[in-house]
Write an enzyme that holds these catalytic residues in place. Structure first.
Site, mmCIF file in Angstrom:
data_model
loop_
_atom_site.group_PDB
_atom_site.id
_atom_site.type_symbol
_atom_site.label_atom_id
_atom_site.label_comp_id
_atom_site.label_asym_id
_atom_site.label_seq_id
_atom_site.Cartn_x
_atom_site.Cartn_y
_atom_site.Cartn_z
ATOM 1 N N ARG A 128 0.831 -1.196 0.000
ATOM 2 C CA ARG A 128 0.000 0.000 0.000
ATOM 3 C C ARG A 128 0.865 1.246 0.000
ATOM 4 O O ARG A 128 1.800 1.380 0.781
ATOM 5 C CB ARG A 128 -0.906 0.007 1.246
ATOM 6 C CG ARG A 128 -1.697 1.301 1.479
ATOM 7 C CD ARG A 128 -2.885 1.427 0.547
ATOM 8 N NE ARG A 128 -3.521 2.716 0.628
ATOM 9 C CZ ARG A 128 -4.605 2.988 1.349
ATOM 10 N NH1 ARG A 128 -5.166 2.042 2.072
ATOM 11 N NH2 ARG A 128 -5.133 4.179 1.329
ATOM 12 N N ARG A 182 -5.381 1.461 -4.872
ATOM 13 C CA ARG A 182 -4.596 0.815 -3.825
ATOM 14 C C ARG A 182 -4.542 -0.694 -3.947
ATOM 15 O O ARG A 182 -5.482 -1.315 -4.426
ATOM 16 C CB ARG A 182 -5.109 1.211 -2.446
ATOM 17 C CG ARG A 182 -6.592 0.940 -2.281
ATOM 18 C CD ARG A 182 -7.230 1.859 -1.293
ATOM 19 N NE ARG A 182 -7.346 3.179 -1.862
ATOM 20 C CZ ARG A 182 -8.214 4.088 -1.490
ATOM 21 N NH1 ARG A 182 -9.044 3.849 -0.526
ATOM 22 N NH2 ARG A 182 -8.261 5.242 -2.046
ATOM 23 N N ASP A 226 -6.751 -1.814 1.110
ATOM 24 C CA ASP A 226 -7.263 -0.794 2.017
ATOM 25 C C ASP A 226 -8.035 -1.522 3.104
ATOM 26 O O ASP A 226 -8.919 -2.334 2.805
ATOM 27 C CB ASP A 226 -8.183 0.161 1.253
ATOM 28 C CG ASP A 226 -8.641 1.335 2.081
ATOM 29 O OD1 ASP A 226 -7.916 1.744 3.004
ATOM 30 O OD2 ASP A 226 -9.737 1.860 1.802
ATOM 31 N N ASP A 275 -10.169 -0.652 6.541
ATOM 32 C CA ASP A 275 -10.761 0.409 7.351
ATOM 33 C C ASP A 275 -11.489 -0.196 8.537
ATOM 34 O O ASP A 275 -12.352 -1.074 8.364
ATOM 35 C CB ASP A 275 -11.763 1.229 6.536
ATOM 36 C CG ASP A 275 -11.110 2.134 5.515
ATOM 37 O OD1 ASP A 275 -9.957 2.546 5.742
ATOM 38 O OD2 ASP A 275 -11.751 2.445 4.496
#
Length: 159
Positions: free
Chosen positions: A90, A99, A102, A104
């Site tokens: 990343r 990307r 990712d 989150d």
């Protein structure tokens, strides 16, 4: 001497996405890697979804959501997620850049966190079909019909 009490387990939810390289393989690998984090186990994983980038360019994303039971503190969990992103190559050349991976942190139990590095619940999760649909699949109690109705126009495909 007494051992320190064990930290309680918290159910956390993590959104996964990738749109560079072999995005599907990256998301599948990251799902497995999440289960190997310290003091953490993978307890649920959604199907994979394909979605068009929002507020970004590049190829379609492959997305999923994972449910974790963890004893890690929220910022420690965030550090582990960012470590996995870095190991997957990343880079962050600019906001919303394509990307390789990712991760989150969407929810950490029922906690409300407003730290400079971490806001939970994730501030944009209710605006994104690629988060709400997979989250509803594994934790229907965390997503209501009104939230799903707000993202009905977003292109997304369950794989």
């Amino acid at each position: 001497m007494h051992a320190a009490p064990e930290a309680p387990c918290v159910r956390a939810y993590v959104a996964l996405g990738a749109n560079l390289g072999d995005a599907q393989a990256a998301v599948v690998r990251a799902l497995a890697d999440l289960g190997g984090l310290p003091q953490t186990r993978l307890v649920a994983r959604s199907s994979l979804y394909r979605s068009a980038p929002i507020d970004a360019g590049g190829p379609d994303f492959i997305n999923a959501v994972a449910g974790l039971e963890t004893q890690l503190a929220p910022l420690d969990l965030l550090d582990e997620l960012q470590r996995l992103e870095l190991e997957a190559g990343r880079e962050r050349p600019y906001r919303n850049a394509p990307r390789t991976l990712d991760l989150d942190l969407l929810l950490y139990g029922d906690a409300r966190i407003g730290e400079p590095r971490l806001v939970v619940p994730h501030p944009r999760m209710h605006e994104r079909a690629f988060v709400l649909l997979p989250l509803a699949e594994i934790a229907p109690e965390r997503v209501d019909a009104a939230q799903l109705a707000t993202v009905v126009g977003q292109a997304i495909q369950r794989l």
